[in-house]
Design a protein around this motif. Structure first.
Motif, short mmCIF file in Angstrom:
data_model
loop_
_atom_site.label_atom_id
_atom_site.label_comp_id
_atom_site.label_asym_id
_atom_site.label_seq_id
_atom_site.Cartn_x
_atom_site.Cartn_y
_atom_site.Cartn_z
N ASP A 101 0.83 -1.21 0.00
CA ASP A 101 0.00 0.00 0.00
C ASP A 101 0.86 1.26 0.00
OD1 ASP A 101 -2.25 -1.56 0.03
OD2 ASP A 101 -2.64 -1.33 2.17
N LEU A 102 1.98 1.20 0.72
CA LEU A 102 2.90 2.34 0.77
C LEU A 102 3.44 2.67 -0.63
CD1 LEU A 102 4.46 4.27 2.75
CD2 LEU A 102 6.31 2.61 2.65
N ARG A 138 0.74 4.25 -2.76
CA ARG A 138 0.54 5.67 -2.43
C ARG A 138 1.66 6.52 -3.02
NH1 ARG A 138 -0.56 3.83 2.74
NH2 ARG A 138 1.32 4.80 3.58
N ALA A 139 2.87 5.97 -3.05
CA ALA A 139 3.99 6.72 -3.62
C ALA A 139 3.73 7.05 -5.09
CB ALA A 139 5.28 5.92 -3.48
N VAL A 140 3.19 6.08 -5.81
CA VAL A 140 2.87 6.30 -7.23
C VAL A 140 1.82 7.40 -7.37
CG1 VAL A 140 1.87 5.23 -9.29
CG2 VAL A 140 3.50 3.95 -7.89
N GLN A 141 0.86 7.43 -6.47
CA GLN A 141 -0.19 8.44 -6.52
C GLN A 141 0.33 9.84 -6.20
OE1 GLN A 141 -3.17 7.05 -3.76
NE2 GLN A 141 -3.52 5.14 -4.89
N GLU A 142 1.31 9.93 -5.31
CA GLU A 142 1.77 11.22 -4.82
C GLU A 142 2.94 11.82 -5.60
OE1 GLU A 142 2.34 11.72 -0.67
OE2 GLU A 142 0.68 10.40 -0.11
N VAL A 143 3.66 11.01 -6.34
CA VAL A 143 4.84 11.52 -7.06
C VAL A 143 4.52 11.67 -8.54
CG1 VAL A 143 7.24 11.05 -7.69
CG2 VAL A 143 6.43 10.49 -5.38
N PRO A 144 4.51 12.89 -9.04
CA PRO A 144 4.21 13.12 -10.46
C PRO A 144 5.17 12.36 -11.37
CG PRO A 144 4.17 15.19 -9.25
CD PRO A 144 4.72 14.16 -8.31
N GLY A 145 4.63 11.70 -12.37
CA GLY A 145 5.44 10.98 -13.35
C GLY A 145 5.77 9.56 -12.99
N ALA A 146 5.45 9.14 -11.74
CA ALA A 146 5.76 7.78 -11.31
C ALA A 146 4.68 6.81 -11.77
CB ALA A 146 5.91 7.72 -9.80
N ASP A 147 5.09 5.76 -12.45
CA ASP A 147 4.15 4.71 -12.87
C ASP A 147 4.28 3.46 -12.01
OD1 ASP A 147 2.83 5.76 -15.43
OD2 ASP A 147 4.96 6.14 -15.81
N ALA A 148 5.39 3.33 -11.29
CA ALA A 148 5.60 2.19 -10.41
C ALA A 148 6.62 2.58 -9.35
CB ALA A 148 6.09 0.97 -11.19
N CYS A 149 6.61 1.85 -8.24
CA CYS A 149 7.52 2.15 -7.13
C CYS A 149 7.87 0.85 -6.41
CB CYS A 149 6.85 3.13 -6.16
SG CYS A 149 7.82 3.48 -4.66
N SER A 150 9.08 0.79 -5.85
CA SER A 150 9.48 -0.37 -5.05
C SER A 150 10.37 0.07 -3.91
CB SER A 150 10.20 -1.41 -5.92
OG SER A 150 11.45 -0.90 -6.37
N ASP A 175 1.50 -1.93 -7.73
CA ASP A 175 0.87 -2.47 -8.94
C ASP A 175 1.54 -1.84 -10.15
OD1 ASP A 175 -1.00 -4.10 -7.71
OD2 ASP A 175 -2.46 -2.49 -7.49
N GLY A 176 1.75 -2.65 -11.18
CA GLY A 176 2.35 -2.11 -12.40
C GLY A 176 3.86 -2.19 -12.44
#
Length: 233
Positions: A25-26, A29-41, A57-58
């Protein structure tokens, strides 16, 4: 983070369906909050090797693993050096040739890896991936701010994981002690010997057969506990 906030987060994690879900979930949320991010790990060094704690996801499969296998890549460098790594256009990137080729084939064109300070670990990073070249340029400040905030949450998650592992180790030790004591009692009754001699015989048999003492004792207890073995006695 205040102790009250930390306790609340601890309780929320214990009540959750699992630390994996919370960390997943963290990253979402990072993908939602950081412009241009399509995925995060999330990358963390554990027991002298890097691993991905969670991915959004993604996130293309193997994107982080390829870096760990090669010992080279933005998230590896961010975790090991503590310095932010930004590759605005992987097609023009020369620092990690084998990784960039793989990432481009997976549809990733832009990468930002922000180091995180994690208590008790020697390296960690929050990794952001974009599918367009330059996509993360305007989101770098937001990524740094999110990484700073998420460090505390990751600390709490790892602390709970260590507590659970410690509790599991204690349970294993207690179970081992219990089965060894049972086996000693069985030998004492069968051979009419004292506990010291019974334990020494079990240890010698364990060494001779190259079997762990706990496993050897478990086999003895299991044989004695079966109905057939009781009937034969």
């Amino acid at each position: 983070m205040s102790s009250e906030t930390s306790d609340t987060l601890d309780q929320a994690m214990v009540r959750s369906s699992g630390l994996d879900t919370l960390l997943r979930d963290l990253t979402d949320r990072a993908v939602q909050e950081v412009p241009g991010a399509d995925a995060c790990s999330i990358t963390v060094r554990r027991a002298d090797r890097l691993l991905t704690l969670a991915g959004s996801d993604g996130l293309p499969s193997g994107l982080d693993l390829r870096q760990y296998e090669n010992g080279s890549g933005p998230c590896v460098d961010a975790a090991e050096t503590g310095e932010e790594q930004y590759a605005p256009d992987l097609a023009e990137e020369s620092r990690w040739p084998s990784y960039t080729q793989y990432a481009l084939s997976a549809g990733v064109c832009c990468v930002l890896a922000v180091p995180i300070a994690v208590e008790g670990e020697r390296g960690a990073a929050l990794n952001f991936y974009g599918v367009r070249a330059g996509a993360l340029g305007t989101g770098r400040d937001a990524a740094r701010a999110f990484a700073a905030r998420s460090g505390d949450a990751i600390d709490v998650a790892l602390r709970i994981e260590r507590r659970r592992q410690s509790a599991a180790d204690v349970r294993t030790a207690l179970l081992s002690r219990s089965v060894i004591d049972q086996a000693v009692g069985i030998l004492m009754a069968r051979e009419r010997i004292d506990a010291r001699i019974a334990l020494e015989r079990l240890r010698r048999a364990s060494q001779d057969r190259n079997v762990k003492l706990r496993d050897l004792c478990g086999q003895l207890v299991a044989r004695v506990s079966t109905p057939d073995s009781r009937r034969r006695k």
